[in-house]
Enzyme design. Structure first.
Site, short mmCIF file in Angstrom:
data_model
loop_
_atom_site.label_atom_id
_atom_site.label_comp_id
_atom_site.label_asym_id
_atom_site.label_seq_id
_atom_site.Cartn_x
_atom_site.Cartn_y
_atom_site.Cartn_z
N ASP A 132 -6.52 1.25 1.08
CA ASP A 132 -6.53 1.54 2.50
C ASP A 132 -7.90 1.15 3.07
OD1 ASP A 132 -8.30 3.52 1.73
OD2 ASP A 132 -7.23 5.14 2.75
N LYS B 125 0.83 -1.20 0.00
CA LYS B 125 0.00 0.00 0.00
C LYS B 125 0.87 1.26 0.00
CE LYS B 125 -1.76 2.00 3.60
NZ LYS B 125 -2.52 2.36 4.82
#
Length: 276
Positions: free
Chosen positions: A160, A142
């Site tokens: 997220d 991420k």
């Protein structure tokens, strides 16, 4: 035969026809277009001036708000403007500077490790490849996609908490694992849309489509949303749930882009209303 007077004959409701893959993809792309019109100013909500600052800010953003990170990093980058500077930091002094972001001992360890790796293995520069970024201490997929998409212009989906719950709410995927979510969403959209799609979805999740009480009555994509009705549908009541610039409050960045229509966030220590 008619139903007895005073009684209503019950009819079994027709089952909703399952949405085809093609229909879902078309609906998903329409949602993306609507979000692009709603948030033409969508952007990464971390303040940064170079890839190193974005990398550090993204590591610090775990388990806290971007606002709190943005309020913390001015003093941090004044003290340690380069990887070489941060690599040589006294751990206790680094910890104290990043204390407001929470989990500061663990984060300080990651920042020291990644700064030392940048200094020793990458000539003091943040690498522009996913495979190199994820080898850095404290850097997962991420974080790597955030840095690649916003500092290097390499398209990527950033999964997220907000992104994951919205794409499941919209029935784009049923996956829970972030890498599987990323793979399925990448298959729906052209590569050129990946980075901005990530920003738009996160903006929408923070401002309108909240986890516990979505502002359904103020949502521009309500007609396209299979979860419409899970939140407040009354338009006036829904307006009161809007956050950040949609609710007339400051954003998360102290230094937002020029086209941001809201107010800058206040520096650390100044009074500000907390936002989720």
């Amino acid at each position: 035969m008619t139903a007895p007077q005073g009684k209503v004959s019950a009819k079994k409701p027709k089952a909703a026809k399952p949405e085809s893959r093609l229909a879902m993809v078309r609906r998903a792309r329409r949602i993306n277009r609507e979000l692009a019109e709603t948030y033409p100013y969508a952007h990464p909500e971390l303040d940064f001036r170079n890839p190193f600052e974005l990398l550090v800010a993204t590591v610090l953003s775990a388990q806290t708000t971007d606002l709190r990170v943005n309020q913390t990093t001015p003093a941090l980058f004044a003290a340690y403007p380069t990887p070489e500077d941060m690599a040589a930091a006294v751990p206790e002094e680094l910890e104290e500077l990043i204390r407001p972001t929470g989990f500061f001992r663990m984060k300080a360890k990651s920042l020291l490790g990644l700064s030392q790796a940048l200094r020793d293995d990458h000539g003091g520069e943040v690498p522009g490849r996913l495979e190199d970024l994820v080898k850095l201490p404290g850097v997962g997929r991420k974080t790597a996609n955030v840095v690649l998409g916003n500092a290097f212009g390499v398209p990527g989906i950033t999964v997220d908490t907000h992104f994951g719950r919205l794409v499941r709410r919209w029935k784009w995927t049923e996956q829970e694992d972030p890498e599987k979510v990323e793979a399925e969403i990448c298959a729906i959209f052209p590569k050129s849309e990946w980075t901005m799609l990530s920003h738009r979805v996160v903006f929408h999740g923070r401002r309108i489509c909240h986890a516990r009480r979505p502002a359904c009555g103020a949502c521009p994509i309500a007609p396209l949303c299979p979860a419409y009705g899970e939140g407040e549908t009354d338009p006036e009541k829904a307006k009161k749930l809007l956050k950040y610039e949609k609710g007339g409050r400051p954003g998360q960045r102290l230094s937002p882009p020029p086209d941001y229509p809201g107010l800058p966030a206040p520096p650390l220590g100044e009074v500000d209303a907390p936002e989720a």
